[in-house]
Design a protein around this motif. Sequence first.
Motif, PDB file in Angstrom:
ATOM      1  N   THR A   2      52.717  48.140  44.167  1.00 24.09           N
ATOM      2  CA  THR A   2      53.519  47.322  43.267  1.00 24.09           C
ATOM      3  C   THR A   2      54.469  46.456  44.065  1.00 24.09           C
ATOM      4  O   THR A   2      55.240  46.946  44.879  1.00 24.09           O
ATOM      5  N   LEU A   3      54.381  45.132  43.859  1.00 27.70           N
ATOM      6  CA  LEU A   3      55.271  44.180  44.508  1.00 27.70           C
ATOM      7  C   LEU A   3      55.932  43.351  43.427  1.00 27.70           C
ATOM      8  O   LEU A   3      55.251  42.639  42.687  1.00 27.70           O
ATOM      9  N   SER A   4      57.247  43.459  43.307  1.00 24.98           N
ATOM     10  CA  SER A   4      57.999  42.708  42.297  1.00 24.98           C
ATOM     11  C   SER A   4      57.402  42.899  40.904  1.00 24.98           C
ATOM     12  O   SER A   4      57.260  41.955  40.128  1.00 24.98           O
ATOM     13  N   GLY A   5      57.010  44.135  40.603  1.00 25.79           N
ATOM     14  CA  GLY A   5      56.473  44.435  39.286  1.00 25.79           C
ATOM     15  C   GLY A   5      55.011  44.108  39.119  1.00 25.79           C
ATOM     16  O   GLY A   5      54.468  44.287  38.031  1.00 25.79           O
ATOM     17  N   VAL A   6      54.343  43.646  40.158  1.00 24.71           N
ATOM     18  CA  VAL A   6      52.929  43.288  40.072  1.00 24.71           C
ATOM     19  C   VAL A   6      52.092  44.422  40.635  1.00 24.71           C
ATOM     20  O   VAL A   6      52.329  44.894  41.751  1.00 24.71           O
ATOM     21  N   CYS A 351      44.472  42.467  40.488  1.00 26.75           N
ATOM     22  CA  CYS A 351      45.878  42.090  40.397  1.00 26.75           C
ATOM     23  C   CYS A 351      46.234  41.915  38.929  1.00 26.75           C
ATOM     24  O   CYS A 351      45.561  41.172  38.209  1.00 26.75           O
ATOM     25  N   VAL A 352      47.249  42.639  38.489  1.00 26.38           N
ATOM     26  CA  VAL A 352      47.784  42.480  37.141  1.00 26.38           C
ATOM     27  C   VAL A 352      49.049  41.639  37.268  1.00 26.38           C
ATOM     28  O   VAL A 352      50.076  42.120  37.742  1.00 26.38           O
ATOM     29  N   PRO A 353      49.007  40.373  36.884  1.00 21.47           N
ATOM     30  CA  PRO A 353      50.147  39.472  37.099  1.00 21.47           C
ATOM     31  C   PRO A 353      51.304  39.784  36.155  1.00 21.47           C
ATOM     32  O   PRO A 353      51.174  40.605  35.235  1.00 21.47           O
ATOM     33  N   PRO A 354      52.440  39.121  36.348  1.00 25.45           N
ATOM     34  CA  PRO A 354      53.592  39.380  35.490  1.00 25.45           C
ATOM     35  C   PRO A 354      53.302  39.034  34.026  1.00 25.45           C
ATOM     36  O   PRO A 354      52.507  38.143  33.726  1.00 25.45           O
TER      37      PRO A 354
END
Length: 400
Positions: A2-6, A351-354
């Motif tokens: 998880t990076l910045s909620g992603v 990848c699940v984007p914001p």
Amino acid sequence: MTLSGVLSRGLRLLSTCDLAGRPDSLQVMLADGHAFVSHPFTGGFSVVDVRDPRRPEPVAYVPPPPGTRTLHLQLSDGFLLVTNEADNSHSQKYLDKAQYFGSQLGQDTDGLQEFSAGVRVYDVSTPSLPVEVGFLAIPGFGVHRLYWTGGRLSTASSMPAGYNDFILSVLDMSDPVAPALLGHWAPLAASSGAGRFGLHHAILDGALAYGAWRAGGLHIVSFEAGVFSPVGSLEPSAWGGGNTHTTLPLPGRDLVVLADESVQDLGADGVRRIWLLDVADRHKPRVIGALPEPAEQDYRAMGGVFGPHNLHENRPGSWRSEDLIFATYQNAGVRVYDISSVQEPVEVAFCVPPPPTRNIDPRASSALVPQSADLIVSADGLVIASDLNAGLSIMAYEGS
């Protein structure tokens, strides 16, 4: 990780873009470092400079004709084709997804504004300055989607007068400024299954059009010398699916990758998957199996729609592979599959984007979740994915 909620693995999020306040986005094309993206609800299309993928910059917006939806577009040779159909996005039938996808669409335009029906052509040789240069009228409800990669032939899903859903049309694009209609074709109604029996779109491989006919599944049709000839078909009952959205041929491997579109929140329309079909005998396609579903969390319970929507279509000049499949999975983001073994396909990246800050889609529930809709992948692995409510997400494929 998880990076910045992603949530991601093997796909690194580089940036997002809200498209200058028009974050509803659907089909994406890419050329000369610029992305061209359609707006399904606010209408028209935008052009985004993505030469620096970490700092995408919207550089142009072209509004639609009054009363007209511009859902899809195709780009080749400096020309952009944009679909024109009646804007029914606020009609009761459209807002009720079970009804909209469960029965023939029909030619009902009562209460709708006057609209444009056909294909509009823009010169985008200067990407930031699109210029309208042509229009092909197809009277009726309009054109939903196109497939054109340059050259003479293009397919369109159109609803001419006298039809109650979209059918296959073939266009002559020899002169993109003056496209011409070559003919229409539709199969007989489905003998099994339920739901809308209409063409979403058809992908060309030479003279063969591989069509996704929603409740009608796959239909392969030859178009030569102005004559349509049915070749082979397979109804969704063969794999227990339905609402077929995309049928991507992989001619070097005699395969078709078939995506059934999920449309209902919380999985109310049942399980929809991405399937592999053997088409070594084009007359008798057969099911091999399905690609794995995203499983790192319970996406069906998260709200919004979970399941396949579209596939990267191996366009000339883009990422082209018959082993790696890029797909959008709505609230589960973007997925990458290795199908080098058709018996044991594996997911190799995602990848699940914001999520969006607000929902533009009038059918959306109150859940603020990603709804990744379409994507295109550059030759060097830059993934540009659209979202019905959250604009573009730009990612880098880092390998499996």
